[in-house]
Motif scaffolding. Structure first.
Motif: not given
Length: 58
Positions: A29, A34, A40, A44, A56
């Motif tokens: 992750d 997340c 999330p 994402i 991310c």
């Protein structure tokens, strides 16, 4: 069109008062949202909605 959720609730382990451990993402992750969030992180979510690969939030 999917709407991105910006408010999250984190569930799972909390900071330990005894050893001062800090919440970290699980393997695979990108962030704690997340790993432990009810949804999330926004990048994402957006990638899943668009069928693309995401970076991310961190």
């Amino acid at each position: 069109m999917h709407s991105i959720v910006f408010e999250h609730s984190l569930t799972g382990p909390h900071d330990c008062r005894h050893c001062a451990a800090v919440l970290r993402p699980l393997a695979g992750d990108c962030c704690v949202f997340c790993s432990f969030g009810d949804v999330p992180c926004p990048p994402i979510q957006e990638a899943k909605a668009n069928g693309t690969v995401a970076g991310c939030c961190g």
